[in-house]
Design a protein around this motif. Sequence first.
Motif, short mmCIF file in Angstrom:
data_model
loop_
_atom_site.label_atom_id
_atom_site.label_comp_id
_atom_site.label_asym_id
_atom_site.label_seq_id
_atom_site.Cartn_x
_atom_site.Cartn_y
_atom_site.Cartn_z
N PRO A 1 37.51 44.85 47.63
CA PRO A 1 37.98 43.59 46.78
C PRO A 1 36.77 42.86 46.09
CG PRO A 1 38.61 43.34 48.77
CD PRO A 1 37.93 44.72 48.97
N LYS A 2 36.85 42.32 44.98
CA LYS A 2 35.97 41.53 44.70
C LYS A 2 36.46 39.92 44.60
CE LYS A 2 34.35 44.48 40.97
NZ LYS A 2 34.21 44.70 39.52
N MET A 3 35.58 38.97 44.68
CA MET A 3 36.07 37.68 44.97
C MET A 3 36.90 37.18 43.72
SD MET A 3 33.64 34.44 46.11
CE MET A 3 32.91 33.85 44.52
N GLY A 4 37.71 36.44 43.82
CA GLY A 4 38.54 36.17 42.83
C GLY A 4 40.18 36.10 43.30
N LYS A 5 40.81 35.65 42.23
CA LYS A 5 42.32 35.92 42.27
C LYS A 5 43.04 35.87 41.02
CE LYS A 5 43.77 31.11 43.47
NZ LYS A 5 44.32 30.29 44.30
N HIS A 6 43.91 36.34 40.76
CA HIS A 6 44.75 36.63 39.30
C HIS A 6 45.50 34.98 39.12
CE1 HIS A 6 47.29 37.73 36.03
NE2 HIS A 6 46.60 38.91 36.30
N ASN A 7 44.95 34.62 38.23
CA ASN A 7 45.40 33.11 37.89
C ASN A 7 46.95 33.04 37.65
OD1 ASN A 7 43.09 31.63 37.69
ND2 ASN A 7 42.33 32.49 35.51
N ARG A 8 47.78 33.99 37.08
CA ARG A 8 48.85 33.87 37.09
C ARG A 8 49.60 34.86 38.16
NH1 ARG A 8 49.76 35.12 30.46
NH2 ARG A 8 47.22 35.35 31.04
N GLY A 9 48.94 35.73 38.89
CA GLY A 9 49.48 36.53 39.82
C GLY A 9 50.52 37.47 39.28
N CYS A 10 50.59 38.53 39.90
CA CYS A 10 51.53 39.76 39.62
C CYS A 10 52.76 39.62 39.90
CB CYS A 10 50.81 40.97 40.16
SG CYS A 10 51.13 41.05 41.81
N HIS A 11 53.54 40.28 39.55
CA HIS A 11 55.14 40.23 39.90
C HIS A 11 55.45 41.78 40.21
CE1 HIS A 11 54.07 36.96 37.37
NE2 HIS A 11 55.07 36.43 37.86
N CYS A 12 54.76 42.61 41.02
CA CYS A 12 55.08 44.02 41.07
C CYS A 12 56.33 44.21 42.02
CB CYS A 12 53.78 44.62 41.63
SG CYS A 12 52.41 44.27 40.62
N LYS B 1 42.27 36.46 33.10
CA LYS B 1 43.21 36.32 33.89
C LYS B 1 42.74 36.21 35.30
CE LYS B 1 46.66 39.04 31.31
NZ LYS B 1 46.99 40.71 31.22
N ILE B 2 41.59 36.60 35.56
CA ILE B 2 41.04 36.52 36.85
C ILE B 2 40.01 35.31 36.99
CG2 ILE B 2 39.54 38.02 38.83
CD1 ILE B 2 42.38 39.30 37.95
N ASP B 3 40.26 34.55 38.03
CA ASP B 3 39.54 33.43 38.46
C ASP B 3 38.50 33.77 39.55
OD1 ASP B 3 38.38 31.17 39.24
OD2 ASP B 3 40.22 30.15 40.23
N ARG B 4 37.32 34.19 39.00
CA ARG B 4 36.30 34.79 39.95
C ARG B 4 35.64 33.81 40.83
NH1 ARG B 4 37.22 40.23 40.65
NH2 ARG B 4 37.39 41.21 38.52
N SER B 5 36.01 32.36 40.45
CA SER B 5 35.46 31.49 41.40
C SER B 5 36.30 31.11 42.65
CB SER B 5 35.36 30.16 40.32
OG SER B 5 36.71 29.78 40.34
N SER B 6 37.35 31.85 42.58
CA SER B 6 38.27 31.59 43.88
C SER B 6 38.05 32.55 44.96
CB SER B 6 39.78 31.57 43.44
OG SER B 6 40.53 31.53 44.41
#
Length: 529
Positions: free
Chosen positions: A197-208, A178-183
Amino acid sequence: MAPNVSLGNLSSNRQKPYVKITDSVREQSDFPPNPLNSVTERSGIFPPEKLLKQLVFTEFGLYPVSAMPSTELLLSLAEPFRSPRLPSGSPVSVVKLESSRSHRKPNMNANNVAMKDRKRCHCKKSRCLKLYCECFAAGEYCDGCNCNCCRNTIEHEALREEATEIILERNPNAFRPKIDRSSRSYQDNGDDSKDAPKMGKHNRGCHCKKTECLKKYCECFQAKVLCSENCKCLDCKNYEGCVERMAFCGKKYDHTKSSESFEECDETKAVSCGNNKNTNVCLYLEGCEEEMAVSGGDKKHKEICIHQTITPISTVLGLSSHGFSQTYKKRKFQEFLDLNDKDTPLQELKNDQQENPPTVSGPLPISPASSVNPIGDVSSAKLGSSKSTCGSLLTDIILSQDPKELCSVLVSVSEATKILTEKNGMPDIQAVKDNLIASIFEVHDKENWKEESHDQKKAPDHHLRGSRPYTMNTDNFLSGDIDIKEDDYAGQERHILASFRDYLRKLIALGNLEDQHVDDPIEKAGFTT
DNA sequence: GAGTTTGAAACT
DNA sequence: CAGTTTCAAACTC
């Protein structure tokens, strides 16, 4: 191709080997699975066009509702389903079992550390064969979990495989990380603290919606990555520079040292979460005081640093277009221009935005921190991305600070007009219009526009400016240098917006001139007066 | 530890 | 694709 599955240490005393699918295995696997390889297809029982819709757990295995066989068939299948389901020697079955199992089978490489640290699920109804189950979703067998009726074990590998295939048919990326650490979604300030925060982002993203992305319900927060343009969260606080986030993370906030200080508060720097609704734009930098509360609840700061919930003009116009489609930008542009067609007074809009932040879904056309210069000056970065990815007509015409200035002018005009209106009645609409246009170009003068562009800009609006002083005109409003004629407040607002539209037209015309290409995007977008 | 809240996944 | 339901983790008491 043989998937990269290596056997790990199976010599432990565990009965159920803890195994894990590595990313490399996932990437090399044949996603999505070839439907012709499915067990049901091979068995010749279920027609290939029957797509798998819903998993149903039966005594004999896992079936999609749409492909549920009859009881007789189930009974006849019972035995093969439990043991080798297909005749040995069948070339198809060999290929299928090898390819399927090999790439979905948890990797035997898991080490003891992972064993010790891994979570244990508590699934009750899913049999640990749905993505609800963290073990299953992670490509791991349940081991020592507190789950009921678990089928996510090596003993139920066939069921597991079926479930995996069904899920993959629904979503080929279901098992990808789920997490794209390369981003790079945040600014690496060298903070190696636990909660950084670590490097990366959620591929699908959250919907909180309720947690402001500051609780572990939020997958981004849980993964310790900042929310990104993939997210569709509400009231996101999980963006770089957010005081709440830092406070929540227990990070001592010291804005005199931190790279995320208010002193460096910048309209785009503050924008990290891709959700337009949460765009926090600090319009005013001065007044950032030492004692500003870590909690962000400091009243003084709130008064000074307007974390406005409106979408920045640059966003609306799609000037910063990092990674976003032209369609999206066109739509946003049209939405913005459509405001002019509605009888919505500016103040009403503003109030509405304060109470009900615009629920613009979808990505924010400002890249997250990935495009933010760590030093704090994001102009070049922004423009650079715009230039490289968009090629907007307005590239090189509008500087990144222009929209901010423009926003300030518009707000000032609105406020001044409101004050004056409350005091004296309605101002002269033409004066409002003229002054707005003049003040806008005053702003641009200050921005040291290119001489030639400047000359081009001046020419068309002479008729509007007339002999009025070429000064910041909000002063004029406040000094009462305006005739009171109109009794239609909404009409006055429309005029302001019309002026703004005219200004935009001019800018676009300038862009057209530079491109030697005459094509009015506003008209193209269906905007007419 | 029971009950509640939350948001992803599953389903319609 | 949007709305609803199901589910299990996170959270609260």
